[in-house]
Design a protein around this motif. Structure first.
Motif, short mmCIF file in Angstrom:
data_model
loop_
_atom_site.label_atom_id
_atom_site.label_comp_id
_atom_site.label_asym_id
_atom_site.label_seq_id
_atom_site.Cartn_x
_atom_site.Cartn_y
_atom_site.Cartn_z
N THR A 63 0.88 -1.24 -0.01
CA THR A 63 -0.18 0.09 -0.17
C THR A 63 0.83 1.13 0.05
O THR A 63 0.46 2.22 -0.80
N ALA A 64 2.00 1.31 0.83
CA ALA A 64 2.84 2.46 0.85
C ALA A 64 3.47 2.72 -0.47
O ALA A 64 3.49 3.52 -0.98
N LYS A 65 3.86 1.39 -1.09
CA LYS A 65 4.41 1.68 -2.39
C LYS A 65 3.73 2.14 -3.42
O LYS A 65 4.06 3.07 -4.23
N ASP A 66 2.50 1.59 -3.51
CA ASP A 66 1.35 1.95 -4.45
C ASP A 66 1.16 3.65 -4.28
O ASP A 66 1.01 4.27 -5.21
N PRO A 109 10.64 4.73 -0.04
CA PRO A 109 10.06 4.42 1.29
C PRO A 109 11.30 3.55 2.09
O PRO A 109 12.05 3.05 1.28
N GLY A 110 11.22 3.62 3.44
CA GLY A 110 12.13 3.15 4.57
C GLY A 110 11.66 1.77 4.67
O GLY A 110 10.31 1.49 4.62
N ALA A 111 12.21 1.34 5.85
CA ALA A 111 11.78 -0.06 6.65
C ALA A 111 10.61 0.23 7.45
O ALA A 111 10.73 1.33 8.26
N PRO A 112 9.52 -0.43 7.26
CA PRO A 112 8.40 -0.13 8.14
C PRO A 112 8.66 -0.61 9.72
O PRO A 112 9.43 -1.42 9.86
N VAL A 117 5.30 3.84 7.79
CA VAL A 117 6.44 3.61 6.83
C VAL A 117 7.11 5.02 6.83
O VAL A 117 6.48 5.89 6.13
N PRO A 118 8.07 5.01 7.14
CA PRO A 118 8.91 6.58 6.80
C PRO A 118 9.49 6.42 5.34
O PRO A 118 9.56 5.47 4.51
N PHE A 119 9.54 7.83 4.78
CA PHE A 119 9.91 7.58 3.50
C PHE A 119 10.82 9.08 3.23
O PHE A 119 10.47 10.09 4.11
N THR A 120 11.61 9.22 2.41
CA THR A 120 12.36 10.43 2.03
C THR A 120 11.64 11.03 0.70
O THR A 120 11.38 10.39 -0.08
N VAL A 121 11.82 12.21 0.52
CA VAL A 121 11.58 13.28 -0.62
C VAL A 121 12.78 13.99 -1.05
O VAL A 121 13.43 14.55 -0.45
N GLU A 122 12.94 13.66 -2.48
CA GLU A 122 13.83 14.34 -3.18
C GLU A 122 13.22 14.99 -4.28
O GLU A 122 12.60 14.41 -5.34
N LEU A 140 4.20 7.77 6.67
CA LEU A 140 2.89 7.48 6.41
C LEU A 140 2.45 6.19 7.29
O LEU A 140 3.31 5.47 7.96
N THR A 141 1.17 5.93 7.61
CA THR A 141 0.69 4.83 8.51
C THR A 141 -0.50 4.22 7.59
O THR A 141 -1.41 4.91 7.03
N VAL A 142 -0.32 2.93 7.71
CA VAL A 142 -1.25 2.06 6.81
C VAL A 142 -2.40 1.40 8.10
O VAL A 142 -1.91 0.82 8.85
#
Length: 556
Positions: A63-66, A109-112, A117-122, A140-142
């Motif tokens: 879900t995070a990836k999509d 995305p990083g490791a949940p 799920v943490p993620f970085t933005v560039e 984000l949280t699923v």
């Protein structure tokens, strides 16, 4: 294998439906037409049971990836349908490209950790020929959808950027305000980096005075606060990225860099602490500092019961009404009753044969409640304190400080609330700015409404009040001096390192459902007055006292 074949079929249908009528239609289609996993020979199609329970690890990752893929592709509609609040998320996701002018973005995305799920933005920001890279982290949280049973992103504006709140918008364009170069009273530059507590204050000054001080706005990416929430004064636009610098205007303030530095250091010793210092003879604010988990300027905008620091105004009221004086005997029993409500002293202490001065210095609650019977005989029990607060201390007037501040409140009351107000509880509300002004009024004999910029910069008039009767002001100074110097004074220990002619008043304010009282302290040294509060700090002299003393020692 039956389940695997079915998923493949649904995926095939998805590709067709998504391209034809949009991703939102797929949500409806699957909810109405999914098979229950039967033999396939029945002519009756049954809906699959809605899944329950926490999302699985696979669901969280996919879900995070999509969601991140749809967002990075600029497909706001598809990304919003992967959240549990498409109505709120779609405009922000679309605005990321259209309003924030993000031309390229990579979301990794990083490791949940559980469902988070943490993620970085560039990203790359582009506006009218100006470009700038932009990097930050978010998360984000699923969760499981309540009606669909699908794994969905639990929507919050902070997913887009950790500083975004509901109703905020992310914009790139000409800045909302011109930048300022703020300087103290000695022309020393004041920056957020050197004086972190001034961050929100400098932002507020920029919002109000940037153009007035001669500045010109640049190109920035900023968070514009919701019009439904805090006003622009209390929450100015937050700059995130500067694509092109503006021209700063020179803004003179009343702050003092040395006193401000001492205030910054002092509040760091206690969580949830705030302090303000003002020049007693003019009302010029010399320092404002906060050490809090949030960025709220509680020193100027807080609204809390001030506890026994209120006794400065209560004592003035008793003296002005001829009920008591500095050297007159007053009763200080361990408890007092007013309208069937019992009030106690700390640890139920009492004073035999004491005066108003000793009761003030030792912070005897009952000595300030017992006189209500005499005030009642004068028919002013419920009105005398609010009248005194407004007439002589400016509390109840509308203050024009230069940036947003909360005015103190001492409302007219009845019943037990009248007694509670006498000792700074009940419906009374103050902040360190208000109490510093109260102390400054006692010290100088006249109310000078605090200001943080020269009065010539203000739009509109400042609040005014009548001077205290000379004899009343002198008695207040004497009692505060005793509190800060006598062996039995509750402020003596905290003020021991402060020089000059000095005075103080301690306070501890009880708060419902809070295990420890709020610590209050206010004092003066020569022409500088200061007040502090440490939420859940306990006794006034233990936490707020050292904060005030450090500021007075540096600035007086």
């Amino acid at each position: 294998m039956r389940n695997g074949a079915k998923i493949g079929m649904v995926s095939g249908v998805l590709a067709v439906v998504a391209s034809g009528v949009g991703y939102g239609a797929y949500n409806i289609w699957t909810g109405l037409n999914s098979s229950g996993g039967g033999s396939g020979t029945s002519s009756t199609t049954q809906a699959a049971p809605v899944r329950t329970g926490p999302p699985t690890d696979d669901e969280i990752s996919s879900t995070a990836k999509d969601f991140l893929t749809a967002w990075s592709d600029g497909d706001a509609e598809k990304a919003s349908q992967l959240t549990n609040n498409a109505g709120d998320s779609q405009p922000l996701l679309a605005g990321y490209r259209e309003d924030a002018h993000v031309t390229k973005v990579t979301l990794t995305p990083g490791a949940p950790t559980g469902a988070k799920v943490p993620f970085t933005v560039e990203a790359t920001l582009s506006f009218e020929g100006k470009t700038k890279p932009w990097s930050y982290s978010s998360s984000l949280t699923v969760v499981r959808g309540l009606t669909t049973g699908r794994a969905l992103v639990d929507w919050d504006a902070s997913v887009i950027h950790p500083q975004l709140k509901k109703g905020d918008t992310l914009t790139t364009g000409e800045a909302k305000a011109a930048p300022v170069k703020a300087v103290d009273r000695n022309n020393i530059e004041l920056t957020k980096e050197k004086y972190p507590s001034l961050g929100p204050i400098l932002d507020a000054m920029r919002e109000r005075y940037g153009s007035k001080a001669g500045g010109k706005p640049g190109i920035e990416t900023y968070i514009e606060k919701s019009s439904d929430g805090a006003s622009a004064d209390t929450a100015p636009a937050k700059t995130l990225v500067v694509l092109a610098k503006g021209t700063p205007g020179l803004l003179h303030t009343t702050l003092d860099a040395r006193t401000q530095a001492a205030a910054e250091t002092a509040v760091k010793k206690f969580d949830e602490s705030s302090v303000v210092a003002v020049k007693a003879s003019t009302g010029e604010i010399r320092a404002v500092a906060n050490h809090r988990a949030d960025s709220f300027n509680a020193a100027m905008q807080g609204k809390l019961a001030p506890g026994s620091t209120m006794k400065i105004m209560t004592a003035a009221m008793l003296i002005n009404n001829g009920v008591a004086s500095e050297k007159s005997p007053v009763l200080c029993p361990s408890e007092a009753i007013w309208h069937s409500q019992t009030f106690h002293n700390l640890d139920n202490f009492s004073i035999a044969g004491g005066t108003l001065e000793t009761s003030f210095a030792r912070s005897c609650n009952t000595a300030f409640i017992k006189p209500l019977s005499k005030l009642s005989d004068l028919h002013v029990a419920d009105t005398a304190l609010p009248s005194t607060a407004k007439k002589y201390f400016g509390i109840g007037e509308v203050w024009n400080v230069g940036i947003a501040s909360a005015d103190g409140s001492v409302p007219e009351t009845t019943g037990p609330n009248t007694a509670a107000a006498m000792i700074g509880q009940g419906l009374v509300q103050m902040n360190p700015l208000n109490m510093a002004a109260v102390t400054a009024t006692a010290r100088s004999g006249s109310f000078h409404q605090p200001v943080i910029v020269p009065r010539s910069m203000l739009d509109g008039a400042v609040a005014t009040a009548q001077p205290l009767p000379y004899n009343t002001a002198q008695q207040l100074r004497d009692m505060m001096h005793t509190t800060a110097t006598a062996p039995y004074g509750t402020g003596t220990v905290a003020m021991s390192g402060v020089g000059g002619y000095k005075g103080a008043k301690t306070g501890s304010a009880e708060v419902d459902a809070q295990g420890k009282s709020n610590s209050w302290f206010t004092g003066f040294s020569n022409d500088l007055a200061a007040a502090a509060v440490v939420q859940s700090g306990g006794h006034g002299g233990d936490a707020a006292g050292p904060v005030v003393a450090a500021v007075l020692a540096a600035g007086s």
